[in-house]
Design an enzyme around this catalytic site. Structure first.
Site, PDB file in Angstrom:
ATOM      1  N   CYS A 200       2.222   2.594 -11.811  1.00 38.39           N
ATOM      2  CA  CYS A 200       1.961   2.347 -10.381  1.00 38.39           C
ATOM      3  C   CYS A 200       2.599   1.062  -9.861  1.00 38.39           C
ATOM      4  O   CYS A 200       2.660   0.849  -8.650  1.00 38.39           O
ATOM      5  CB  CYS A 200       0.457   2.334 -10.111  1.00 38.39           C
ATOM      6  SG  CYS A 200      -0.302   3.912 -10.506  1.00 38.39           S
TER       7      CYS A 200
ATOM      8  N   HIS B 263      -1.161  -1.082  -3.621  1.00 38.06           N
ATOM      9  CA  HIS B 263      -1.017   0.224  -4.287  1.00 38.06           C
ATOM     10  C   HIS B 263      -2.217   1.094  -3.901  1.00 38.06           C
ATOM     11  O   HIS B 263      -3.363   0.679  -4.004  1.00 38.06           O
ATOM     12  CB  HIS B 263      -0.946   0.035  -5.803  1.00 38.06           C
ATOM     13  CG  HIS B 263      -1.115   1.312  -6.541  1.00 38.06           C
ATOM     14  ND1 HIS B 263      -0.349   2.420  -6.264  1.00 38.06           N
ATOM     15  CD2 HIS B 263      -1.972   1.691  -7.519  1.00 38.06           C
ATOM     16  CE1 HIS B 263      -0.727   3.413  -7.047  1.00 38.06           C
ATOM     17  NE2 HIS B 263      -1.716   2.997  -7.813  1.00 38.06           N
TER      18      HIS B 263
ATOM     19  N   ASN C  43      -3.377   8.928  -4.850  1.00 37.52           N
ATOM     20  CA  ASN C  43      -2.643   7.924  -5.622  1.00 37.52           C
ATOM     21  C   ASN C  43      -1.335   8.556  -6.092  1.00 37.52           C
ATOM     22  O   ASN C  43      -1.348   9.432  -6.955  1.00 37.52           O
ATOM     23  CB  ASN C  43      -3.508   7.477  -6.811  1.00 37.52           C
ATOM     24  CG  ASN C  43      -2.817   6.444  -7.684  1.00 37.52           C
ATOM     25  OD1 ASN C  43      -1.617   6.224  -7.575  1.00 37.52           O
ATOM     26  ND2 ASN C  43      -3.585   5.819  -8.573  1.00 37.52           N
TER      27      ASN C  43
END
Ligand code: ACO
Length: 316
Positions: free
Chosen positions: A95, A237, A267
């Site tokens: 990520c 994020h 996500n």
């Protein structure tokens, strides 16, 4: 598009649990056989269009879900974009991948190896997920976003501030796919079949994500000399709404200044920050001159942050 109720119809979860624990309402999953390179090329084409160029000197792709374990996916993305011959390679930091890729591109520009670099974050993350694992199947989504980074003057709009990065390999087991690499090329006959799927110790990751995103954003801010109140937009994020709120609160940045995109896409790992930037640009949340902080945490563990003043951009 896959809604929370679609997931609740096939596993033991609910729209209410997903919304209140994560903030996510919908996400996208690739159809069977659709490779990451296709998503990446589509995002790359739009970034090139927005930058008003058909050519760049290099392509850097951040992804956790390459088309194949070998070779890298970026050369195929470059081919799809008519950029065959240009250097093209993948960056893997889960990520945090997009921030690592930006750093790599900035380094290529600073060294004179490139004038313009296409930086893409793209994931077909659903291909890693056990569709029956409710703790991760509800959280992740697929997507891609991209930017063109070019040489310029320090301090001009769009110039990246210091990129603060970090990692801690002792946390590798928190976010992992155990099989499929050199350590365990294929699941051992007596190994857990779940080893070929992504697994995450969510609650522990939550704590590390808040701490590391806050610390690295603070360090990036210190390099700019901006105070928390100078920050117009915090683009974290997009893992979990509660994480984003906690980071904003610890940084003393009002939560209203958070860019929130996870409600629509979940996500999307390395694609998360460029997708959130594109969304905020399209909606007018990011306007030229806005002071923006980017911060991420991901598998590895890895983390990072940077700051920039938003430039005037064309929509793609
Ligand atoms: N639906 C209903 N119940 C669920 C679900 C679900 N989808 N998933 C878990 N539960 C249950 C659990 O079984 C548990 O039940 P129990 O108390 O009876 O044992 C309970 O909900 C709480 O489970 P937790 O895992 O502790 O739930 P939590 O509130 O921590 O939320 C989540 C889980 C959303 C994954 C959260 O921990 C999180 O967002 N973590 C951080 C993720 C992150 O930051 N990732 C960034 C990096 S990811 C990367 O790099 C690829």
């Amino acid at each position: 598009m896959v809604g929370n109720d679609d997931l609740a119809a096939r596993m033991d979860t609910s729209d209410e649990w997903i919304r209140t624990r994560t903030g996510i309402r919908t996400r996208h999953f690739v159809s069977a056989g659709m490779p990451t390179s296709l998503l990446a090329a589509e995002a790359g084409a739009r970034a090139l269009q927005s930058a008003g160029t058909a050519d760049v000197d290099a392509v850097v792709l951040a992804t956790t879900t390459p088309d194949r374990p070998c070779p890298a996916t970026a050369p195929e993305v470059a081919r799809r974009l008519g950029l065959t011959g240009r250097p093209a390679f993948d960056v893997s930091a889960v990520c945090t991948g997009f921030l690592y890729a930006l750093t790599t591109a900035a380094g290529m520009i600073a060294s004179g190896a490139a004038e313009q670099v296409l930086v893409i974050g793209a994931e077909a993350f659903s291909t890693l997920i056990d569709p029956q694992d409710r703790s991760s199947a509800v959280v992740f989504g697929d997507g891609a976003g991209a930017v063109v980074l070019r040489a310029g003057e320090p301090g001009e709009p769009g110039a990246l501030g210091r990129i603060v990065l970090g990692s801690d390999g002792s946390l590798a087991d928190l976010i992992t796919v155990r099989a499929g690499g050199s350590e365990q090329p294929r699941p051992h006959p007596d190994a857990d079949p779940a080893d070929r799927y992504f697994s995450m110790r969510g609650r522990e990751v939550f704590g590390h994500a808040v701490t590391r995103m806050t610390e690295s954003a603070r360090a990036a801010l210190a390099h700019t000399g901006w105070q928390p109140d100078d920050v117009d937009r915090l683009v974290g994020h997009q893992a979990n709404l509660r994480i984003l709120h906690a980071v904003a609160e610890q940084l003393d940045i009002p939560v209203e200044r958070l860019v929130i995109h996870l409600d629509r896409v979940g996500n999307t790992a390395a694609a998360s920050i460029p997708l959130a930037l594109a969304h905020a640009h399209e909606t007018g949340e990011l306007t030229p001159g806005a002071r923006v902080v980017l911060a991420a945490f991901g598998g590895g563990a890895t983390w990072g942050a940077t700051a920039l003043t938003w430039p005037a951009l064309k929509s793609a």
